[in-house]
Design a protein around this motif. Structure first.
Motif, mmCIF file in Angstrom:
data_model
loop_
_atom_site.group_PDB
_atom_site.id
_atom_site.type_symbol
_atom_site.label_atom_id
_atom_site.label_comp_id
_atom_site.label_asym_id
_atom_site.label_seq_id
_atom_site.Cartn_x
_atom_site.Cartn_y
_atom_site.Cartn_z
ATOM 1 N N UNK A 1 0.811 -1.204 0.000
ATOM 2 C CA UNK A 1 0.000 0.000 0.000
ATOM 3 C C UNK A 1 0.846 1.256 0.000
ATOM 4 N N UNK A 2 0.229 2.357 0.396
ATOM 5 C CA UNK A 2 0.905 3.646 0.504
ATOM 6 C C UNK A 2 1.653 3.699 1.833
ATOM 7 N N UNK A 3 2.940 4.045 1.745
ATOM 8 C CA UNK A 3 3.755 4.016 2.944
ATOM 9 C C UNK A 3 3.222 4.893 4.054
ATOM 10 N N UNK A 4 2.761 6.090 3.720
ATOM 11 C CA UNK A 4 2.237 6.987 4.739
ATOM 12 C C UNK A 4 0.980 6.442 5.385
ATOM 13 N N UNK A 5 0.081 5.877 4.571
ATOM 14 C CA UNK A 5 -1.177 5.352 5.104
ATOM 15 C C UNK A 5 -0.962 4.149 6.008
ATOM 16 N N UNK A 6 0.107 3.394 5.770
ATOM 17 C CA UNK A 6 0.347 2.189 6.564
ATOM 18 C C UNK A 6 1.173 2.458 7.806
ATOM 19 N N UNK B 1 4.547 2.180 -8.407
ATOM 20 C CA UNK B 1 4.249 3.567 -8.031
ATOM 21 C C UNK B 1 3.008 3.677 -7.157
ATOM 22 N N UNK B 2 2.038 2.787 -7.348
ATOM 23 C CA UNK B 2 0.811 2.836 -6.546
ATOM 24 C C UNK B 2 1.005 2.195 -5.179
ATOM 25 N N UNK B 3 1.816 1.182 -5.112
ATOM 26 C CA UNK B 3 2.085 0.473 -3.859
ATOM 27 C C UNK B 3 3.562 0.673 -3.537
ATOM 28 N N UNK B 4 3.837 1.768 -2.837
ATOM 29 C CA UNK B 4 5.236 2.139 -2.660
ATOM 30 C C UNK B 4 5.877 1.512 -1.422
#
Length: 600
Positions: free
Chosen positions: A24-29, A58-61
């Motif tokens: 997922x997105x690093x910030x969101x996780x 790019x979507x799942x960084x």
């Protein structure tokens, strides 16, 4: 984009290291955690996500781990994320069980796949709803191998040159999604099946299916003239000669054709047979080695119940082994054309043959055991010195040969060290790849045969632990199994019928056509596909008009959403690069899972 949770959909072993992944997105996780509940809704485990294993696309960084190892009680569980991204992520189901519980349905499905691949009179209608096929193979004509244009892959000949026949090459298995039959792949599959019969818990139907393949393999060896036939069917033709790959149909339709010599479809009905060697000449050592190994394994598995039959198999194995060309020049013989299956190593095949001959001689009290064992050790050293070392798969069988030679009490300390080191080399090679992959895959995702090579690494780790007592690679093997069954970027398993998401739109003519006719959606249950491949190979397929259109994708996504690091996957008929099953893929999985089951 919502975080995606990836688990081993086929099931984790209760006593092994167990990992799932969240992409997922690093910030969101950041700060996210997880909760696992059992079938009764009770919390069985909770914790925080592990550290990032790297960026996928790019979507799942970021990819984060979920350590499930504390779950040791058999059962079905649901994993869900907690924290700021939890609301958009769906709970995912997974299973925990013993080695036998987890592998048994997978092994039974693997046998089912080979039953659907049968050709000849012994087709099983209940498996596919189809009829006996290629009965003209009972009186097939032998032809000289045609010439091919390396640029186009098509034959440049206007006709084929008859050299011998008729010969009975009926029966056996189709090699993949087409209807060709190859000695190289069939011998590899038969030998792996018989190894599983010899060394692992019984799987219903496996001995009988191995014997089905063995009977066909026996037909491909002409002991009178010392000739090994390498192939049945024409793989690549031209505008004047249609080949197996030029027609999309059910196999029994070939028998119904009305054709005369010179007609474009003549060789579709009257399938040509090709030789691996001319009478009196030696046999390419890769083919001689694996065929001899299969015959010698037949001798071992028949020795207790039918010593006379075992003796006949040993004699055939010894004869094929003695015909091997141990100073080959030029390309090894594989298929026609050779581009279908390329192979560089051959000393591994000779090692495999020699050690299985020695083991057969041991159980049959044959005096040649010591000589064959010495020769096996010599071939092992020659393989290690060669520049063509790989890991377990159709083109490299050294792991199987090494493991059986290590089990010999007379192997000797020096040879044992060489064998252990090379088995370790294969696993270390996979481990180095896994360390750089966010999902810890130990294979090359942008190359062909990623999934069967992953199963090969699983089998090699099991063989290493058996032979040495050293279990250092067990956790690595568990992650390879998990990757194959869904702990990967695409969230799909690559074995039909295993788990909740698996391939549905196979590049396989019987599955594609018979499914639409019979309504059986599980026709190819147990089939193992290639899996991910280089993304730029996956151009939009252009199937013929006869193909039943079929395309499957995850809900709310395109497969390309999950592509990354140059690797892609698509579940669509026509995408042979990712969803064409093959016998060698499935036999490697059968062996690997049989060895896992043997832990019980």
């Amino acid at each position: 984009m919502a975080a995606a949770v990836r688990v081993n959909q086929a099931g984790y072993l209760a006593d092994e290291k167990k990992y799932a992944y969240v992409m997922g997105d690093g910030g969101a996780l950041d700060g996210a955690g997880f909760t696992v509940v059992d079938e009764d809704g009770r919390t069985a485990l909770r914790g925080e996500l592990g550290p990032s294993t790297g960026k996928w696309n790019s979507a799942y960084d970021t990819v984060r781990t979920v350590d499930l190892s504390a779950l040791t009680r058999a059962g079905t569980y649901r994993l869900r994320l907690t924290g700021q991204d939890a609301g958009r992520s769906r709970p995912v189901r997974f299973r925990v069980g013993s080695a036998r519980q987890v592998t048994r349905p997978l092994l039974e499905d693997g046998v089912h796949f080979f039953r659907t691949q049968r050709d000849g009179e012994d087709v099983l209608p209940e498996a596919t709803g189809r009829e006996a096929s290629h009965l003209t193979d009972e009186r097939a004509v032998v032809y000289a191998s045609p010439h091919y244009d390396s640029a186009t892959g098509r034959t440049t000949d206007t006709g084929l040159t008859e050299v011998a026949g008729p010969v009975d090459v009926s029966g056996g298995w189709f090699d993949a999604g087409d209807f060709l039959k190859f000695t190289g792949t069939a011998s590899y599959a038969v030998a792996q099946m018989l190894t599983a019969v010899r060394d692992a818990p019984a799987v219903p139907g496996l001995p009988e299916e191995a014997r089905h393949g063995l009977r066909w393999l026996d037909k491909m060896w002409d002991g009178t003239d010392g000739v090994l036939y390498s192939q049945v069917g024409l793989g690549a033709g031209n505008d004047r000669i249609r080949s197996d790959h030029d027609v999309w149909r059910l196999p029994e339709e070939d028998d119904a054709l009305t054709v005369e010599p010179g007609d474009p479809d003549y060789f579709v009905k009257y399938r040509p047979v090709f030789r691996a060697n001319e009478p009196g000449d030696p046999v390419s050592p890769n083919l001689a080695g694996r065929v001899a190994a299969a015959f010698a394994l037949a001798a071992q598995t028949e020795a207790e119940d039918d010593p006379s039959a075992a003796g006949r198999w040993l004699a055939k194995a010894a004869a094929v082994y003695a015909k091997a060309d141990t100073r080959p020049r030029g390309a090894l013989v594989t298929t026609v054309p050779g581009s279908f299956y390329q192979e560089d190593a051959w000393q591994d095949d000779m090692e495999w043959a020699a050690v299985e001959l020695a083991r057969a001689a041991d159980v049959l009290d044959d005096g040649r055991r010591a000589r064959w064992e010495r020769e096996a050790a010599g071939w092992a050293r020659a393989y290690v010195r060669s520049g063509a070392r790989g890991t377990l798969g159709l083109a490299d069988v050294s792991a199987l040969a090494h493991a059986d030679l290590l089990s010999s009490a007379d192997a000797g300390e020096e040879v044992s060290e060489v064998l252990e080191a090379d088995l370790g080399r294969q696993l270390e090679q996979g481990g180095k790849r896994a360390a750089g992959d966010p999902f810890r895959a130990g294979v090359v995702l942008t190359d062909f045969d990623a999934v069967p090579h992953a199963f090969g690494l699983v089998a090699t780790a099991e063989l290493y632990a058996r032979a040495t007592g050293d279990h250092r690679y067990d956790a690595f093997a568990a992650r390879q199994r998990a990757w194959v069954f869904g702990s990967n970027a695409w969230g799909t398993g690559f074995v039909v019928g295993a788990g909740e998401r698996y391939p549905h739109c196979l590049e396989h003519q019987v599955a594609n056509l018979a499914m639409s006719r019979t309504g059986k959606g599980d026709i190819l249950r147990g089939a193992v596909v290639n899996g991910p491949n280089r993304a730029d190979r996956l151009r939009k397929p252009s199937p013929s008009d006869a193909v039943r259109p079929c395309s499957a994708a995850p809900e709310g996504h395109a497969w390309a959403d999950f592509d990354g690091r140059g690797a892609g996957y698509v579940d669509e008929v026509g995408a042979w690069q990712t969803v064409e099953p093959a016998d060698d893929f499935t036999s490697t999985a059968l062996l690997a899972l049989s060895l896992v089951a043997a832990r019980s």
